[in-house]
Design a protein around this motif. Structure first.
Motif, PDB file in Angstrom:
ATOM      1  N   GLY A  15      94.813  54.040  -2.873  1.00 47.49           N
ATOM      2  CA  GLY A  15      94.013  55.260  -2.886  1.00 47.49           C
ATOM      3  C   GLY A  15      94.028  55.930  -4.249  1.00 47.49           C
ATOM      4  O   GLY A  15      95.072  55.959  -4.916  1.00 47.49           O
ATOM      5  N   PHE A  16      92.870  56.455  -4.666  1.00 52.34           N
ATOM      6  CA  PHE A  16      92.774  57.170  -5.939  1.00 52.34           C
ATOM      7  C   PHE A  16      92.882  58.661  -5.671  1.00 52.34           C
ATOM      8  O   PHE A  16      92.068  59.247  -4.957  1.00 52.34           O
ATOM      9  CB  PHE A  16      91.454  56.863  -6.644  1.00 52.34           C
ATOM     10  N   ALA A  58      89.081  58.489  -3.012  1.00 47.76           N
ATOM     11  CA  ALA A  58      88.543  57.209  -2.552  1.00 47.76           C
ATOM     12  C   ALA A  58      89.687  56.318  -2.096  1.00 47.76           C
ATOM     13  O   ALA A  58      90.816  56.424  -2.596  1.00 47.76           O
ATOM     14  CB  ALA A  58      87.755  56.528  -3.665  1.00 47.76           C
ATOM     15  N   LEU A  59      89.386  55.438  -1.144  1.00 50.31           N
ATOM     16  CA  LEU A  59      90.369  54.506  -0.606  1.00 50.31           C
ATOM     17  C   LEU A  59      89.846  53.079  -0.695  1.00 50.31           C
ATOM     18  O   LEU A  59      88.638  52.855  -0.556  1.00 50.31           O
ATOM     19  CB  LEU A  59      90.666  54.833   0.860  1.00 50.31           C
ATOM     20  N   ALA A  60      90.740  52.130  -0.929  1.00 52.53           N
ATOM     21  CA  ALA A  60      90.396  50.706  -0.933  1.00 52.53           C
ATOM     22  C   ALA A  60      91.263  50.005   0.110  1.00 52.53           C
ATOM     23  O   ALA A  60      92.468  50.227   0.171  1.00 52.53           O
ATOM     24  CB  ALA A  60      90.640  50.095  -2.306  1.00 52.53           C
ATOM     25  N   VAL A  61      90.629  49.171   0.935  1.00 52.65           N
ATOM     26  CA  VAL A  61      91.333  48.452   1.991  1.00 52.65           C
ATOM     27  C   VAL A  61      91.008  46.976   1.887  1.00 52.65           C
ATOM     28  O   VAL A  61      89.837  46.586   1.936  1.00 52.65           O
ATOM     29  CB  VAL A  61      90.926  48.962   3.391  1.00 52.65           C
ATOM     30  N   LYS A  75      88.591  40.011   1.687  1.00 54.47           N
ATOM     31  CA  LYS A  75      87.525  41.006   1.577  1.00 54.47           C
ATOM     32  C   LYS A  75      88.133  42.379   1.320  1.00 54.47           C
ATOM     33  O   LYS A  75      89.209  42.696   1.828  1.00 54.47           O
ATOM     34  CB  LYS A  75      86.686  41.065   2.863  1.00 54.47           C
ATOM     35  N   THR A  76      87.448  43.190   0.544  1.00 52.25           N
ATOM     36  CA  THR A  76      87.910  44.536   0.241  1.00 52.25           C
ATOM     37  C   THR A  76      86.803  45.537   0.519  1.00 52.25           C
ATOM     38  O   THR A  76      85.648  45.316   0.149  1.00 52.25           O
ATOM     39  CB  THR A  76      88.351  44.660  -1.234  1.00 52.25           C
ATOM     40  N   ALA A  77      87.162  46.638   1.174  1.00 58.48           N
ATOM     41  CA  ALA A  77      86.222  47.734   1.437  1.00 58.48           C
ATOM     42  C   ALA A  77      86.624  48.936   0.603  1.00 58.48           C
ATOM     43  O   ALA A  77      87.820  49.221   0.445  1.00 58.48           O
ATOM     44  CB  ALA A  77      86.224  48.103   2.909  1.00 58.48           C
TER      45      ALA A  77
END
Length: 288
Positions: free
Chosen positions: A70-71, A84-87, A92-94
């Motif tokens: 997370g930023f 913003a969040l990255a998962v 695969k990345t969202a």
């Protein structure tokens, strides 16, 4: 002659139902809210706060097939929050940029093609992924991994104030978490550039959202105060008054220290107490 030994048991076939999203079968969970406070973490780690600026590791599965980053940026009232969040799920990345795009923005973990517009309808979503709700809905957005071994809940809380005008609450549950990130480790630093789930284009976008004009992809010094008393003085709030407000019986004991910080950081915004009460109710229900 001696009887022949029993044959070795056949290996059990892979069962994708081995993990479930019921809380009693995914006992490891971590929750973060506000700017942000972590009242619950994996491995019975003590609650903690993280008021830094930059890209931080949040959680990872032991197998490495699930990861979350997370930023955090300055929310505009002497407090930081997730912009913003990255998962990552498998390969695969969202990316979630704080809007109501229920499908999120997917790309291969090793980077999207430069110049390709990834907004709108998702590209390359993991097969079998389930998502319900929207981040701004009362119940938030719930995402479950294809193997049902991880689940993620995201709630967008609108504030109408500061640089972003919102903050993000989250809860992640796993069958087997790693000792990594804010949820699973006692020692956390910013994510190394080579380990980021955000592409260069995405880092530039979130830095623009956060008005980070210099050193966007470098490391960022912590610019927010950790001590609630000094924040209260800075914003002309009597510390004992903030403690009294956050002693509201609706607010869980584990969230009261963070509530005091947020109440002072927002110069006495009563909505902070309501937000802490809502998160307390979510913790008590544990239904995501």
């Amino acid at each position: 002659p001696d009887p022949a030994p029993d044959p070795a048991p056949a290996p059990k076939p892979y069962n994708k139902e081995a993990c479930y999203d019921r809380k009693d079968e995914l006992p490891n969970y971590c929750s973060g809210w506000g700017d942000p406070h972590y009242p619950k973490r994996f491995f019975d780690l003590p609650k903690t706060d993280n008021f830094g600026i930059g890209l931080y590791p949040i959680a990872k599965s032991e197998s490495g097939d699930f990861e979350m980053q997370g930023f955090q940026c300055n929310a505009g009232w002497s407090a930081s929050s997730y912009a913003a969040l990255a998962v990552k799920i498998g390969d695969k990345t969202a990316i979630y940029f704080g809007d109501d795009n229920t499908s999120l923005e997917w790309h291969p973990t090793w980077g999207q093609p430069e110049g390709q517009n990834m907004t709108g309808k998702p590209s390359w979503p993991p097969e079998g992924l389930t998502m319900n709700g929207k981040p701004s809905d009362k119940g938030g957005l719930t995402m479950k991994s294809p193997n049902l071994c991880q689940s993620l809940w995201i709630k967008r809380q609108a504030t109408g104030k500061g640089i972003l005008g919102y903050y993000l609450d989250l809860e992640v549950r796993m069958s087997a978490p790693a000792t990594w990130g804010l949820c699973g480790s006692a020692a956390v630093t910013e994510v190394l550039p080579t380990q980021r789930l955000f592409s260069h284009t995405e880092m530039t976008r979130v830095c623009k959202m956060c008005k980070v004009e210099q050193g966007c992809e470098g490391f960022h010094e912590e610019t927010t105060a950790k001590d609630a008393t000094s924040i209260c003085v800075q914003n002309n709030i009597v510390w004992s008054d903030a403690v009294q407000k956050c002693s509201d019986p609706r607010v869980h004991e584990d969230l009261r220290k963070g509530c005091v910080f947020d109440y002072c950081a927002t110069a006495g915004d009563p909505a902070v107490v309501d937000a802490a009460a809502a998160e307390s109710e979510h913790m008590s229900n544990g239904d995501h």
